[in-house]
Design an enzyme around this catalytic site. Structure first.
Site, mmCIF file in Angstrom:
data_model
loop_
_atom_site.group_PDB
_atom_site.id
_atom_site.type_symbol
_atom_site.label_atom_id
_atom_site.label_comp_id
_atom_site.label_asym_id
_atom_site.label_seq_id
_atom_site.Cartn_x
_atom_site.Cartn_y
_atom_site.Cartn_z
ATOM 1 N N GLU A 2 -11.628 51.087 -68.373
ATOM 2 C CA GLU A 2 -12.720 51.612 -67.541
ATOM 3 C C GLU A 2 -13.244 50.318 -66.521
ATOM 4 O OE1 GLU A 2 -15.005 55.145 -69.892
ATOM 5 O OE2 GLU A 2 -15.805 53.124 -70.322
ATOM 6 N N GLU A 20 -10.000 59.761 -72.593
ATOM 7 C CA GLU A 20 -11.049 59.852 -73.398
ATOM 8 C C GLU A 20 -12.128 61.168 -73.575
ATOM 9 O OE1 GLU A 20 -13.903 56.627 -73.831
ATOM 10 O OE2 GLU A 20 -12.051 55.202 -73.849
#
Length: 581
Positions: free
Chosen positions: A158, A234
């Site tokens: 991320e 995710e």
């Protein structure tokens, strides 16, 4: 050997379309004797792949060390995945977030003057290079094209939420390839334009992280990546908890419907988490977005397989969805063990820190106030002598994260980072000042990653700045050994260790109830179960069966506040707290 590649619109395994159905299992949050069980339950849910992060700081608590023993045996974990007939995804960071202490970055990294983490900075790159040489040495021979289970590796984590240093990201890709990684690489970001742009790398597959509005978010991902397979790296099926907050749960039916929508597009998925596990020891992270909030010990995550490895309603709902898109194995009849009856043991033989501090560690002298990082500690006693007139105010810039204040052994109060405490009144200016300081978990997300822990000075008492300090760094791993060298004392104020013995016929999973206690840590046979705190939401600590033994077992508790009830209660069920406050 099998070949795995990125096609025009799908992953290709030996040239045939392959939809990744993955679930996250963190080997470092599960007792190694239970890895096979958790992997098997993921397979029975219909998954074909297991994903794990790799925590740099756990493997390398000091520079030059790379520990792969016990719960850190990454190679053995990946071999367990292969033995179950499943594939693997490895996400080695170097930053992982994961609600893990410091997001996986080692604290020693930040002690280098001028280091620039998560960017193209020479000191940081040198450290990352050392780390990846160790991790990739393990992963390299376990890639699918060499007969192993590993299909994919992830670059960073991320990154678009943190920075936009494309030179750094490209350097990581080159490092992976130079270290012999031949399988496809991916990045992951939340499906927002700015994050996907900043965190992506040309030539590396972008994936997303989200838990709702799957079709919409996959469309955003597709806009940034016209070709290649779509994947949610995710798929958030639950959430984590903070001390003082509610226990988070999500609707099994709603999460299953969202998973169905995602899989119906043909996209691949990694369910985060299929089984969460536990933040054993002092490994939990924290958040600080204006208020510091440490994460609890349980990482149950309201996952399909709960903290103790039991199948939940979400497991069955997800399995039903997956069966619409891929074959699922038959679900066997699990042997139902009769529940262990609740039992108790009495805690005794107290050893009080302030009575005999010399037996807890070695004193060091300092002219200036050291941080916990300077002491290489997560829990320490600070001591100085005061010689001032009248009541005085003790004040400092910040406490990270909690300090118990004593004057001549008498409790004065607590300075809490969460409450933004920076000052406390001492009733007199003369006497022995003790501060017992606890690191409650390093921030794992945002701008405060890597900050120093402890008492952040200057520390003033009245108008003076004490310049003669003694510190005692407490090795918490050694607390269960105190009784070998130290006589018990009288229970009183301040941190106190207690122990109890109990007998069981055979090892089995248990939970230790903690709601009658204050705040502290617990060990079973020397294995640290983690932190407890009366404020909740969590009121049990998970005891993995392999940490127990047939016959006599030892429980040790280090209570930091007040242990009003010296009874230790064991129960077969978890109490993770209310879902609303």
């Amino acid at each position: 050997m099998p070949d795995f590649a990125i096609g025009e619109s799908e992953f290709l395994l030996d040239g045939k379309p392959f939809q990744i159905l993955s679930g996250a299992l963190h080997y470092f949050r599960i007792h190694p004797d239970q890895w096979a069980d958790r992997i098997e339950k993921a397979r029975l849910m219909g998954l074909n792949t297991i994903e794990t992060y790799v925590p740099w700081n756990a493997h390398s608590p000091r520079r030059g060390v790379f520990d792969t023993t016990g719960m850190l045996d990454l190679e053995l974990f990946l071999r367990r995945v292969a033995e179950a007939g499943l594939h693997a995804i490895v996400r080695p960071g170097p930053y992982i977030c994961a609600e893990w202490d410091n997001g996986g970055l080692p604290s020693w990294l930040f002690r280098q003057p001028g280091v620039g983490v998560r960017r193209y900075e020479p000191q940081y790159l040198a450290a990352v290079g050392e780390y990846f040489s160790e991790v990739l040495r393990i992963v390299r021979p376990l890639q699918v094209d060499q007969g192993g289970p590993v299909l994919l590796l992830q670059v960073e984590n991320e990154y678009g939420a943190f920075g936009n240093d494309s030179t750094y990201l490209k350097w990581l890709v080159e490092l992976f390839r130079a270290q012999g990684i031949t399988v496809p690489l991916v990045t992951v970001d939340q499906p927002e334009d700015a994050m996907l742009t900043a965190g992506g790398i040309d030539g590396v597959l972008r994936t997303g992280s989200f838990g709702s509005r799957s079709v919409e978010r996959l469309a955003t991902l597709r806009a940034h990546q016209p070709t290649g397979p779509l994947m949610c790296m995710e798929f958030w099926d639950g959430w984590f908890d903070h001390w003082g907050g509610p226990h988070h749960t999500t609707s099994a039916a709603e999460a299953a419907a969202e998973l169905d929508a995602l899989l119906s597009t043909g996209a691949s998925v990694n369910i985060y988490m299929v089984h969460g596990g536990t933040n054993f020891g002092l490994t939990n992270g924290a958040n600080d977005k204006g208020v510091y909030r440490p994460t609890v010990t349980s990482y149950d995550y309201d996952a399909p397989v709960d903290e103790a490895g039991r199948l939940t309603a979400k497991f069955h709902a997800f399995r039903e969805v997956i069966a619409r898109h891929a074959p699922v194995p038959p679900l066997p009849e699990f042997d139902v063990q009769p529940p262990v009856p609740e039992f108790s043991a009495t805690l005794g033989e107290p050893i009080r820190l302030l009575d005999r501090p010399d037996s807890w560690g070695a004193w060091r002298a300092h002219e200036d106030l050291p941080s916990l990082d300077d002491l290489d500690a997560q829990f320490a006693l600070y001591r100085t002598q005061l010689d001032l007139d009248g009541p005085v105010v003790l004040q400092l810039d910040e406490v990270r994260d909690r300090a118990h204040v004593f004057l001549d052994g008498d409790p004065i109060g607590v300075l809490s980072r969460e409450d933004h405490d920076r000052a406390i009144t001492l009733p007199r200016g003369r006497g022995r000042l003790d501060l017992i300081v606890e690191d409650q978990g390093r921030v794992n997300y945002g701008s405060r990653i890597g900050e120093a822990k402890g008492l952040i000075g200057p520390l003033q008492v009245g108008t003076s700045t004490p310049s003669a300090w003694q510190t005692l760094a407490i090795d918490l791993d050694a607390v269960p050994e105190l009784w070998r060298t130290t006589l018990q004392s009288t229970a009183g104020v301040g941190p106190t260790a207690y122990r109890a013995a109990f007998t069981i016929e055979e090892p089995t999973d248990l939970f230790l109830r903690t709601d009658a206690w204050g705040k502290g840590f617990a060990w079973i046979n020397g294995f640290c179960l983690g932190r407890y705190w009366r404020r909740g939401p969590q009121h049990t600590l998970y005891i993995p069966g392999p940490a127990l033994r047939a016959g006599t077992n030892e429980l040790v508790v280090l209570e930091l506040d007040t242990l009003a009830d010296t009874t230790a209660r064991f129960t077969p069920t978890a109490e993770l707290g209310p879902t609303e406050l």
